[in-house]
Design a protein around this motif. Structure first.
Motif, PDB file in Angstrom:
ATOM      1  N   ALA A   1       0.819  -1.207   0.000  1.00 25.23           N
ATOM      2  CA  ALA A   1       0.000   0.000   0.000  1.00 25.23           C
ATOM      3  C   ALA A   1       0.855   1.260   0.000  1.00 25.23           C
TER       4      ALA A   1
ATOM      5  N   LYS B   1      -3.483  -0.765  -6.876  1.00 29.42           N
ATOM      6  CA  LYS B   1      -3.559  -1.054  -5.436  1.00 29.42           C
ATOM      7  C   LYS B   1      -4.911  -0.626  -4.863  1.00 29.42           C
ATOM      8  N   TRP B   2      -5.512   0.429  -5.436  1.00 27.28           N
ATOM      9  CA  TRP B   2      -6.822   0.859  -4.937  1.00 27.28           C
ATOM     10  C   TRP B   2      -7.894  -0.167  -5.292  1.00 27.28           C
ATOM     11  N   GLU B   3      -7.810  -0.750  -6.481  1.00 28.81           N
ATOM     12  CA  GLU B   3      -8.791  -1.770  -6.878  1.00 28.81           C
ATOM     13  C   GLU B   3      -8.660  -3.015  -6.012  1.00 28.81           C
TER      14      GLU B   3
ATOM     15  N   PHE C   1      -7.290  -3.261  -2.911  1.00 24.06           N
ATOM     16  CA  PHE C   1      -7.598  -3.031  -1.499  1.00 24.06           C
ATOM     17  C   PHE C   1      -9.058  -2.649  -1.269  1.00 24.06           C
ATOM     18  N   LYS C   2      -9.634  -1.893  -2.190  1.00 20.45           N
ATOM     19  CA  LYS C   2     -11.011  -1.412  -2.000  1.00 20.45           C
ATOM     20  C   LYS C   2     -12.063  -2.347  -2.584  1.00 20.45           C
ATOM     21  N   ASN C   3     -11.695  -3.087  -3.632  1.00 20.47           N
ATOM     22  CA  ASN C   3     -12.693  -3.919  -4.305  1.00 20.47           C
ATOM     23  C   ASN C   3     -12.110  -5.274  -4.709  1.00 20.47           C
TER      24      ASN C   3
ATOM     25  N   ARG D   1      -9.464 -11.637  -0.903  1.00 15.83           N
ATOM     26  CA  ARG D   1     -10.275 -11.227   0.250  1.00 15.83           C
ATOM     27  C   ARG D   1      -9.774 -11.864   1.534  1.00 15.83           C
TER      28      ARG D   1
ATOM     29  N   ARG E   1      -6.448  -4.155  11.399  1.00 16.69           N
ATOM     30  CA  ARG E   1      -6.814  -2.824  10.932  1.00 16.69           C
ATOM     31  C   ARG E   1      -6.911  -1.865  12.108  1.00 16.69           C
TER      32      ARG E   1
ATOM     33  N   HIS F   1      -8.114  -4.100 -13.875  1.00 20.57           N
ATOM     34  CA  HIS F   1      -8.510  -5.049 -12.823  1.00 20.57           C
ATOM     35  C   HIS F   1      -9.020  -6.346 -13.455  1.00 20.57           C
TER      36      HIS F   1
END
Length: 333
Positions: free
Chosen positions: A223, A243-245, A247-249, A256, A264, A317
């Motif tokens: 990250a 990295k956003w795809e 980590f976020k989706n 997962r 966290r 992605h």
């Protein structure tokens, strides 16, 4: 990233090892690319094929027992697999640098740290002894080693773990290579030193416009440092994206699972971490279908029998999972 010709293209790479009981299929049809100045992470648990992929790019795997069954490794348009060993020696260190997992076993204990950096410079840049020494001291300063001039004459055992890793970075970047492969560069270092090493790598990446392939299982490092993420499992790429795809989706159950197993800041003190139960498959006899089938809570019969095709979720992605098929039932995460 702008869509230019990639610096590195790995195409359908298959790497196996001959052992007494048969053939270990360590890397199975892996394809990805790295653009100039880009940082790409390859993540996954131990044995998923990360380091074998990296060492295949450098042509460092012993042959036998390893052998490349198929694929191309295009670096600046040249297939590294077709080059003679002498040609590869001119690329290693000069155009592609590598930071290994354990600097104490990678550094030569009989040579001073400074001479090991100078040796790379003299071999690839054909500079004199005095100039190589000066450049080596400058590299030690760049990676944040204090009193670089005096440290030049010290041996690896006189350096701390963090300083040895900094010295490895100095050796890898001495000739300002276009590509740096970092194989678990912060393993066995405490979190404070990890942060310092990552800061050094980011600074030098921007200074030299170096592309980075980061091999790790630490998603926190990913990250902080990387632009894109490649998730490997059982010798295959199961998901890739920015990295956003990722980590976020995240769309693959294995991705997962990796993210759920991380602590966290917003997590309650009494909330347990969720482990991925089971073990990876035996790559002596890889499964016919999805390699994650036996550990997946959403597995269907087709997952066991047929390997899923990649599903494009965006331009960047891609995930390999039967649950993404239009006829599959929706997964509630």
């Amino acid at each position: 990233m702008q869509q230019t010709t990639p610096l590195l293209e790995v195409q359908n790479l298959q790497v196996s090892f001959k052992v007494r009981d048969g053939e270990v299929q360590a890397v199975r049809d892996v394809s990805f690319h790295v653009h100039a100045g880009e940082a790409v992470a390859i993540v996954g648990e131990s044995g998923c094929g990360k380091s074998v992929t990296a060492q295949s790019i450098m042509r460092l795997l012993p042959t036998p027992p390893s052998f490349v069954k198929n694929g191309k490794l295009l670096f600046k348009g040249r297939d590294l697999l077709r080059l003679k060993e002498k040609e590869m020696q001119s690329i290693r260190g000069k155009e592609i640098g590598m930071i290994f997992q354990d600097p104490m076993t990678s550094l030569n204990p009989t040579m001073t740290v400074g001479k090991q950096i100078a040796e790379v410079l003299r071999r690839h840049q054909k500079v004199g002894l005095h100039q190589a020494k000066q450049q080596a001291i400058e590299m030690l300063q760049l990676v944040g080693i204090p009193n670089a001039a005096s440290r030049y004459a010290q041996y690896p055992h006189e350096f701390s773990g963090g300083m040895r890793q900094r010295a490895m970075i100095a050796i890898a970047l001495a000739c300002q290579p276009a590509l740096l492969i970092a194989d678990e560069p912060t393993t066995a270092l405490d979190v404070t030193i990890q942060a310092q090493i990552l800061c050094v790598m980011k600074d030098l990446q921007h200074k030299f416009n170096t592309s980075i392939i980061l091999i790790t299982h630490d998603l926190g490092i990913v990250a902080d440092l990387c632009d894109r993420v490649i998730v490997m499992y059982a010798g295959k790429i199961v998901e890739t994206g920015t990295k956003w795809e990722i980590f976020k989706n995240p769309q693959h159950p294995y991705t997962r699972g990796l993210l759920r197993s991380l602590p966290r800041l917003d997590q309650a003190k009494d909330e347990p971490l969720v482990a991925i139960h089971g073990t990876p498959p035996d790559l002596l006899k890889p499964p016919a279908g999805c390699g994650f089938f036996a550990r997946c809570e959403h597995a269907m019969q087709i997952c066991k029998e047929v390997e899923p095709n990649p599903t494009a979720l965006s331009e960047s992605h891609i995930s390999r999972c039967w649950k993404l098929h239009p006829l599959a039932k929706e997964v509630v995460v």
